[in-house]
Design an enzyme around this catalytic site. Structure first.
Site: not given
Ligand code: CDT
Length: 303
Positions: A46, A109, A126, A145, A171, A196
């Site tokens: 991502e 995204n 996303k 985000e 993600c 990420n």
């Molecule tokens: N990039 C992304 O969606 N990261 C989230 C981080 C945790 S929620 C703040 C994930 O679900 O991995």
């Protein structure tokens, strides 16, 4: 047979001031290495072209815009498309997108899938955006985000490619069974996703030690319950002081992890994907036509 070798191309950290050209060169190197080892499809993370910029509040619009792509491919990303096309390798790529729709500037995204001839054959924006829209000063780092992206407006599309039916997500989407189920109902045989994921979750730090477990738990469950392959690729390592999990992997329709990275840098995990193996599940325990009971699932469709 519908077999091919795929690579999950994990990236180590990308610095805030690292130019696109550097990230693209790193991805070209991984792609060339994957091709040398027989891969026909490479899955990148991502937001693979830049650092994970939602960790900062960026109020200057031009500074923020610099993290987004307004065209795909564009001059800076073209070398990756060229290398892939020359080698006859397809790829999945995540990036931040600015799109002008009905005269409105919109931010998503986004991920795309590119076939072996360099054509974009699928696009996803996303849907499950994590984090928060406003700056929160108690956090060690932000997760903005919900400020920097709109809810994706393309749904969970399934498209043809690599001899089968492909789907994408990004993600946080992987934590939601609905993501995989909708893709599964639409016939996806391979779901590709990049992530990420910080090790530290400020809202529930007692779960920090479970981040790798939850990552694999959700992807393995999604694969198994829908009888599909899953390729999940991390941006990993300590990026601008924030530790991101690794755990990049390829998961068979049985839910088993059959290839996994070992570290937190640029690294490949590779496996042979046999799309016909989806039948082991989809013609048996997860034969949807025979065994699903949607009348009893009404609540999960209510808003
Ligand atoms: N990039 C992304 O969606 N990261 C989230 C981080 C945790 S929620 C703040 C994930 O679900 O991995």
């Amino acid at each position: 047979t519908r077999k091919f070798i795929a690579a999950a191309a994990q990236l180590g950290p990308i610095a805030r001031d690292e130019p696109r050209a550097s990230a693209v060169a790193r991805m070209q190197k991984l792609l060339i290495d994957a091709h040398r080892r027989g891969a026909e499809l490479v899955v990148f993370p991502e937001l693979a072209l830049t650092t994970f910029f939602p960790r900062w509040l960026i109020e200057d619009e031009a500074e923020l815009d610099a993290f987004y792509e307004t065209e795909m491919p564009n001059a800076e990303v073209q070398p990756l498309f060229d290398t892939a096309r020359d080698l006859g390798v397809g790829f999945y790529l995540g990036y931040a997108e600015i799109a002008y729709e009905h005269g409105q500037k919109r931010r998503f995204n986004t991920s795309i899938t590119v076939d072996k001839t360099g054509q974009i054959i699928g696009k996803y924006r996303k849907i499950h955006l994590p984090g928060h829209p406003e700056y929160e000063d108690w956090r060690p780092f932000q997760h903005l985000e919900k400020r920097y992206f709109e809810h994706g407006n393309l749904g969970f599309g399934v498209f043809d490619g690599f001899g089968g039916k492909l789907g994408m997500c990004l993600c946080n989407d992987r934590r939601w069974p609905e993501t995989f189920r909708v893709l599964g109902l639409r016939g996806a045989e391979l779901v590709m996703l990049g992530y990420n994921t910080p090790v530290h979750y400020p809202l529930a730090p007692e779960h920090d030690h479970l981040q790798d477990f939850h990552n694999h738990l959700s992807m393995q469950a999604g694969a198994y319950a829908n009888g599909c392959w899953v390729i999940g690729t991390a941006k990993a390592g300590r990026e601008e002081g924030c530790d991101l999990i690794g755990g990049t992997c390829i998961i068979a329709p049985t839910g088993e992890i059959i290839a996994k990275t070992q570290g937190f840098g640029d690294e490949l995990a590779m496996a042979e994907i046999d799309l016909d193996r989806c039948r082991e599940l989809r013609e048996n325990v997860f034969n949807f036509a025979l065994h699903r009971e949607p009348d009893d699932y009404r609540d999960i469709c209510a808003g």
